[in-house]
Design a protein around this motif. Sequence first.
Motif, PDB file in Angstrom:
ATOM      1  N   LEU A  39      -0.354  -2.367   6.420  1.00 58.77           N
ATOM      2  CA  LEU A  39      -0.718  -3.893   7.054  1.00 58.77           C
ATOM      3  C   LEU A  39      -2.042  -4.528   6.924  1.00 58.77           C
ATOM      4  N   ALA A  40      -3.319  -3.027   6.672  1.00 60.64           N
ATOM      5  CA  ALA A  40      -4.620  -3.757   7.285  1.00 60.64           C
ATOM      6  C   ALA A  40      -4.808  -4.095   5.517  1.00 60.64           C
ATOM      7  N   ASN A  41      -4.176  -2.853   4.708  1.00 61.55           N
ATOM      8  CA  ASN A  41      -4.434  -3.098   3.204  1.00 61.55           C
ATOM      9  C   ASN A  41      -3.547  -3.904   2.263  1.00 61.55           C
ATOM     10  N   LEU A  42      -2.729  -4.508   2.703  1.00 58.21           N
ATOM     11  CA  LEU A  42      -2.536  -5.248   2.131  1.00 58.21           C
ATOM     12  C   LEU A  42      -3.525  -6.091   0.650  1.00 58.21           C
ATOM     13  N   ASP A  43      -2.629  -6.168  -0.510  1.00 57.21           N
ATOM     14  CA  ASP A  43      -3.450  -6.118  -1.347  1.00 57.21           C
ATOM     15  C   ASP A  43      -4.468  -7.722  -1.208  1.00 57.21           C
ATOM     16  N   GLU A  44      -5.575  -8.252  -1.209  1.00 57.45           N
ATOM     17  CA  GLU A  44      -5.830  -9.289  -0.640  1.00 57.45           C
ATOM     18  C   GLU A  44      -6.229 -10.175  -2.420  1.00 57.45           C
ATOM     19  N   ASN A  45      -5.910  -9.698  -3.408  1.00 62.74           N
ATOM     20  CA  ASN A  45      -5.912 -10.586  -5.316  1.00 62.74           C
ATOM     21  C   ASN A  45      -4.811 -10.588  -4.744  1.00 62.74           C
ATOM     22  N   SER A  46      -4.119 -10.195  -4.779  1.00 64.90           N
ATOM     23  CA  SER A  46      -2.529 -10.590  -5.295  1.00 64.90           C
ATOM     24  C   SER A  46      -2.038 -11.775  -4.577  1.00 64.90           C
ATOM     25  N   ASP A 101      10.637   0.185  -3.288  1.00 62.52           N
ATOM     26  CA  ASP A 101       9.855   1.340  -4.201  1.00 62.52           C
ATOM     27  C   ASP A 101       8.360   1.241  -4.633  1.00 62.52           C
ATOM     28  N   SER A 102       7.987  -0.539  -5.085  1.00 64.88           N
ATOM     29  CA  SER A 102       6.725  -0.306  -5.290  1.00 64.88           C
ATOM     30  C   SER A 102       6.077  -1.018  -4.688  1.00 64.88           C
ATOM     31  N   PRO A 154       6.223   8.556  -0.347  1.00 63.50           N
ATOM     32  CA  PRO A 154       5.377   9.378  -0.403  1.00 63.50           C
ATOM     33  C   PRO A 154       4.128   9.158  -0.240  1.00 63.50           C
ATOM     34  N   PHE A 155       3.698   8.117  -1.040  1.00 64.91           N
ATOM     35  CA  PHE A 155       2.514   6.906  -1.583  1.00 64.91           C
ATOM     36  C   PHE A 155       2.061   6.455  -0.616  1.00 64.91           C
ATOM     37  N   ALA A 156       0.494   6.649  -0.641  1.00 61.07           N
ATOM     38  CA  ALA A 156      -0.435   4.968  -0.513  1.00 61.07           C
ATOM     39  C   ALA A 156      -1.425   5.442  -1.529  1.00 61.07           C
ATOM     40  N   LEU A 157      -2.221   3.611  -2.384  1.00 61.88           N
ATOM     41  CA  LEU A 157      -3.034   3.740  -2.535  1.00 61.88           C
ATOM     42  C   LEU A 157      -4.141   4.374  -2.026  1.00 61.88           C
ATOM     43  N   PRO A 177       0.909  -1.317   0.219  1.00 68.04           N
ATOM     44  CA  PRO A 177       0.046   0.245   0.201  1.00 68.04           C
ATOM     45  C   PRO A 177       1.020   1.773   0.050  1.00 68.04           C
ATOM     46  N   LEU A 178       2.422   1.315   0.556  1.00 68.20           N
ATOM     47  CA  LEU A 178       2.796   2.198   0.457  1.00 68.20           C
ATOM     48  C   LEU A 178       4.125   2.659  -0.399  1.00 68.20           C
ATOM     49  N   PHE A 179       4.047   3.647  -0.771  1.00 64.89           N
ATOM     50  CA  PHE A 179       5.362   3.570  -1.986  1.00 64.89           C
ATOM     51  C   PHE A 179       6.058   4.484  -3.043  1.00 64.89           C
ATOM     52  N   ASN A 180       6.956   4.467  -3.758  1.00 65.54           N
ATOM     53  CA  ASN A 180       7.147   5.979  -4.382  1.00 65.54           C
ATOM     54  C   ASN A 180       6.879   5.768  -5.676  1.00 65.54           C
ATOM     55  N   ASN A 181       6.729   4.496  -6.679  1.00 72.93           N
ATOM     56  CA  ASN A 181       6.317   4.407  -7.471  1.00 72.93           C
ATOM     57  C   ASN A 181       5.452   3.568  -8.023  1.00 72.93           C
ATOM     58  N   PRO A 182       5.196   3.076  -8.566  1.00 66.57           N
ATOM     59  CA  PRO A 182       3.870   1.784  -8.923  1.00 66.57           C
ATOM     60  C   PRO A 182       4.996   0.561  -9.889  1.00 66.57           C
ATOM     61  N   ASN A 183       5.695   1.283 -10.753  1.00 67.73           N
ATOM     62  CA  ASN A 183       6.642   0.032 -11.872  1.00 67.73           C
ATOM     63  C   ASN A 183       7.422   1.045 -12.534  1.00 67.73           C
TER      64      ASN A 183
END
Lengths: 455, 514
Positions: B305-312, B284-285, B138-141, B87-93
């Motif tokens: 922790l509560a918002n980890l991607d469940e579909n991944s 970073d991602s 610096p970013f979050a979904l 959920p936290l990241f700098n850039n998704p790709n």
Amino acid sequence: MFKHNPLMISSTVVLLIALLAACQPQQSENVKDNTRVKELSAGVVKHNSDLAYAIYSDSLMLAEVLHDDILLLIDSPSKKTLHNARQSWIAAREPYGQSEVYRFRGGPIDALKADGSMGEDGEGPEGRINAWPLGEALIDYVATNIDGNAGPENPANTIQGNLIANVQDYPQINREVINQFYEYGEDERNVTTGYHAIEFLLWGQDVNSDSKGGFSRDSTPGQRPYTYYLAIEGQCTSGAIKVDAQICERRGDYLIAASEMLIDDLAPIVAAWQPQTGEHYKTLVQNPSDSLAGMLESMGRLSFGELAGERINISLATDSQEDEHSCFSDNTHRDIFLNAKGIENTYLGTYQKIDGTMLKGPSIDSLLREIGQVSLADELTKRLDSTMQAASQIDAQAKNGKPFDVLIQEGVQQSDISAMIERLVKQTDSIEKAIDALAVSTQSLRQDTEQKIGE
Amino acid sequence: MRLAYIGSLSIYLGLSACSPAPSSPKTESLTPSMPLEIFSGGDATTFVSSNDAFSQRPNAIAKNFRLDGAFTTGDHLFRSAQNGVGPLFNNPNCQGCHLNDGRGVVPTTPQTLMTSMLFKLGDSLGKPDPNYGDQLQPFALNRVATLNESSHVSMATNGLWRIGEGTASVSFEIKNGHYSDGEAYQLRQPIYRVSGLQYGPLSSDIQFSPRVAPQVFGVGLLEAIPIETLKAQADPNDTNKDGISGRIAIAYDILTQLPSVGRFAYKAQAPSVLQQVASAFSGDSGITSSLLENPTCLPTQADCLANLDENSDIPDINNEVLAFIEFYNRTLAVPARRGYNTDTHKWQEPIIRGQALFNKINCQGCHVAQHKTGVAKGSALGAITLQGLSDNATPIEVLSEQTIFPYTDMLVHDMGGECEVTLSDGTYTQQCSGLADGLPQGNVSGSEWRTPPLWGIGLVQTVNPNATFLHDGRARTIEEAVLWHGGEATQSLKQFKQLSKNERSELLAFLGSL
């Protein structure tokens, strides 16, 4: 790419042949054979170049028809004119899909620079014509909850709103603006030109028939109504809402400009392949052994890396509509079929023009048979045919309501898709064997591979 | 180079049964006269010099259908966001930072999102921060953060992202200087700020190490330079008294669980391309892999922790994806030198003179021009096929036994300077002298950096016109980057500043041709 090699190596080969010929007069029989093989090779290359001219001419002609139908759509938006423009887009993809086997060989599509000179692979108009996946949010209205990524690689490379909606910053939608934002921010998803930008504008995102998107896909493509182009106050729409009429007008301006640009990008490629005046045509025909190498190399690279790998396997492995080639129109089954068809065309020396004329001439197949590689020629013919059968199956599934994006949703074991990948891999093996069998002609190709620079 | 081919051809002719092979006078004219150093990456060199110069595959990869396919797939994956971001990241790709496979950009205003540059975190001993870890994300979904929707992040991303751990920014003060001949120059002295922290304060002794995403190509070749070569160049005690004391960076290898030689990232904290790729995915991602299986959420970051991607999947990416991207990174081709005239067989004059000056003022004391690679082993993850990974990955030939011209010694050097961090109204401000960042990593100090390779440097702004130079992008031009040198490069800088205007432009012409 090693600019200075082909010439040097061919002259070396010429020297080698000359020396061998000079000191081995007793082998005149072989030399005669070689002459026949050489003549046939030259014929194969010339015919393949003639086919290129035919295929790109067809592509250009249907791009012009697409442009005409877009003008009609913008002039009088209706269900019918939108349908016609979409049909023209699908038709335009038919020759273009078969042309992709002319990539990966330093040809005009990959290397013809804007100034008309030939550069390196990667400096040609291919990206402007056919780049994907799109960050379509740069161009126009997008739905937010979709199965895919409408944005750029880097969100810093977004603009306020989108090009069509942001009247203040971009008062005119024209070729200059579209060009200016091509790969805006050095971001490869910011594709503003070519077939897929036009496709997006004609269909919109593939959000299912209920326009709600969601993870489960249905058999429909994008659902944009013609009212997206209705530049009448109170009737112009973006999604479920009514918007200012000028948005619809700007959408029309975008489509017109983008289809003009597609024509302008295709025209120089046709010119380069023109048999009497095309510079590239002349260069190829004068260097048949390099050209033959290029034909086989393109067949292998398109079969394996591009088609089996990037266009099919990635979508399958990630179950990603985003990684589907024609994701707005759900025309990916045709992309797959036509790419594979182009490979078979190159091998058999065939192409059916859009006027129905069947072109057929000297082929790699006949060349293999001439040098006594009959069983390899049979094997390759059979494997290419087997690939086409798998492609036809995917094509038939799509026509029966299961387009590619639905098929890949069935899982990585989806048998029609995995059969296609397996057969493309097998045909690549045979293409490699053909390269070995024709080793003399493909010498420069082999040498570049095996040569160590720096020793 | 092509000599080998001509040579073997002569042998072949010599062995043929008929009359003695003529010592053909033509052989001379067939001998290619391009100098070796044009091929910066050996066989893995590209002659594309357009804005796609950093995105090319070597010829030998293109002509091998399987390797070509692996490269194409790796390229596509490098450009695409993978499942499990955040959920936290700098850039998704990957390519979102390595724009066009080149460098990222420094945000021009504090409101501009910092998406292709990052801040490493740690105290003055290098220990990660207890609340934020070793990197500010610096970013979050948008499902994660609690901040209101009018934040600058939310606005800039149409509500797709929220503020993550906090906001990092850079501003500049202009610093004046002049050459010995009196010509003035200006440098940008950066000031780093971190504010809007979402998970409590940073540790009292916090240090920031701001870094712009570097260009990617050539790493497979650098990885294949034998350890012995690095060891032979190291001179930690400056026994040759040239003021330069290069050291080997030590990095922990996740796969072998052993200390190894560090090679990648600005302080050489990654021992391999694979580990660097996995670290970037993780840090970073927010994407986990078999090398780094744990999400980057810290125990104090409950909403993360509560918002980890469940579909991944777990881990988010499998080894195939990792191996494709590793392969792509390793085999991206190095741009050939420019400035050589193939008709006259001569380099442009300023380039020749500039190269002589480069050596004269001892730039090559760290930026070592030439290396020879050893065997570039196949991926530790296995051999890549379209059907998956298999055992017995074979070495990558195009990277093996190559003579290359990277202009680096792959060692770390003290470049001087020190840093101070102050806290006021919830905003942390770091100001440093020289090139220091104040953040040690492993055995590399807060003023040490790995010598960056210079190959392709002349094309950086062709590939991305907004790109700048040095680890934090403070130098707007190559000239400014030279002027920022200090520490072990003090003597060289002094001599550079004493060069005439014409000589300086020649030196820069040489660098521009790399």
